[in-house]
Design an enzyme around this catalytic site. Structure first.
Site, PDB file in Angstrom:
ATOM      1  N   HIS A  25      -3.376   2.655 -49.094  1.00 53.87           N
ATOM      2  CA  HIS A  25      -3.220   2.808 -47.631  1.00 53.87           C
ATOM      3  C   HIS A  25      -2.566   1.566 -46.983  1.00 53.87           C
ATOM      4  CE1 HIS A  25      -6.129   6.246 -47.669  1.00 53.87           C
ATOM      5  NE2 HIS A  25      -5.862   6.493 -46.256  1.00 53.87           N
ATOM      6  N   HIS A  63     -12.625  -0.315 -49.840  1.00 50.60           N
ATOM      7  CA  HIS A  63     -11.886  -1.396 -50.785  1.00 50.60           C
ATOM      8  C   HIS A  63     -12.646  -2.716 -50.160  1.00 50.60           C
ATOM      9  CE1 HIS A  63      -8.258   0.795 -52.084  1.00 50.60           C
ATOM     10  NE2 HIS A  63      -8.458   1.396 -50.772  1.00 50.60           N
TER      11      HIS A  63
END
Length: 322
Positions: free
Chosen positions: A187, A241
């Site tokens: 992303h 993440h």
């Protein structure tokens, strides 16, 4: 004093034969209809390579990543809850690709410069696809567990390990596969690749570095970067993440965006940074075709040096003052 944003700068091409500037400056004459097909044909190899990058990107998402050893002692940082994405994956192409393309097209409607439109779209696609391939290749090779890996591996909360201390997962295979793709953040890298390219594009078009001291222009340039940063923060907040993942993804995307942008456009801080290289080459080609047949021979001879150097009008034209 107010500050002005100029989206269609005036070029300063002149010739020593005092031909009117409109004869040498393309301005808004090279459009999609007049030169789009030829321009795409000239860059057909680039478009074919883009298709190859798409195929590689699909293949990297199909194959399994490296299943790194995950022992019981490593679970301390991997027990975050599984959450939905704040920024869904389908939204990434919308703001990282379609939004910049919309800006490129709006600029084309104002200036009708097919070189700017074609090269900005081509550069953007190369930026996001190269970034995507690099990101997913690293993901598959590293196989770092995500912060929520524990509950991907053991949905019921009951952990199990083999004789070497490695996890024995009994969760959904798709979740487990995705759980080994933490580094770097896709992303984030895509966001900085697309929105970083847009920031460079805008900084050139509004002449952000024209040394006039209008710092407010930076707010326009920083908007895409801020949006990319917020996406990166959301990846950490969603526990998809680690902070190192988004940091590496942001650097990767921004570096690739810069390299791809500079393949087609001068640096934004240069005087001619507002236009693509192809535009200025086309202007030079138009000027060359407009020169008289004997112009080169006239300029190459040293006949009558005294009268040439003594003519102030000719010296003014040579130095660009006329």
């Amino acid at each position: 004093m107010g500050w002005k944003i100029s989206f269609c700068p005036n070029t300063n091409f002149r010739t020593m034969f005092q031909v009117r500037p409109s004869q040498f400056e393309l301005e808004c004459r090279h459009t999609i209809r007049s030169h789009g097909r030829q321009l795409a044909r000239d860059h057909k190899l680039d478009w074919l390579i883009l298709l190859l990058l798409v195929v590689i990107e699909i293949a990297l998402n199909v194959i399994d990543p490296f299943y790194r050893f995950v022992g019981e002692g490593m679970m301390e940082d991997l027990k975050y809850p599984m959450k939905e994405n704040t920024v869904p994956i389908w939204a990434v192409p919308l703001y990282a690709v379609l939004l910049p393309m919309t800006v490129f097209f709006l600029y084309y409607l104002r200036r009708n410069d097919v070189y700017d439109l074609h090269h900005s779209v081509l550069g953007l696609l190369f930026s996001v696809l190269i970034t995507g391939v690099l990101t997913d290749a690293i993901k598959d090779a590293v196989g770092r567990p995500r912060p929520d890996f524990f509950y991907r591996c053991f949905p019921d909360g009951r952990d199990e390990y083999d004789r070497w201390g490695n996890v024995v997962c009994h969760g959904d295979p798709a979740d487990i596969k995705e759980g080994h793709k933490s580094f770097p953040s896709g992303h984030t890298s895509w966001s900085f690749a697309g929105l970083g390219f847009l920031a460079l594009y805008l900084s050139a078009k509004i002449k952000c570095f024209d040394r006039s001291g209008h710092v407010a222009k930076l707010c326009i340039v920083f908007l895409p970067i801020l949006a990319a940063c917020l996406v990166a923060v959301s990846r950490v907040d969603d526990y998809w993440h680690h902070w190192q993942d988004v940091f590496a993804g942001g650097i990767l995307g921004l570096v690739v965006a810069t390299f791809c942008y500079l393949q087609f456009f001068p640096p934004p801080y240069q005087n001619e940074g507002w236009g693509p290289y192809a535009y200025f080459r086309a202007v030079e080609g138009l000027r060359s075709n407009s020169l008289p047949p004997d112009a080169t021979s006239m300029l190459g001879t040293n006949q009558q040096p005294a009268s040439t150097s003594a003519d102030p009008a000719f010296e003014d034209m040579e130095s660009g003052r006329k």
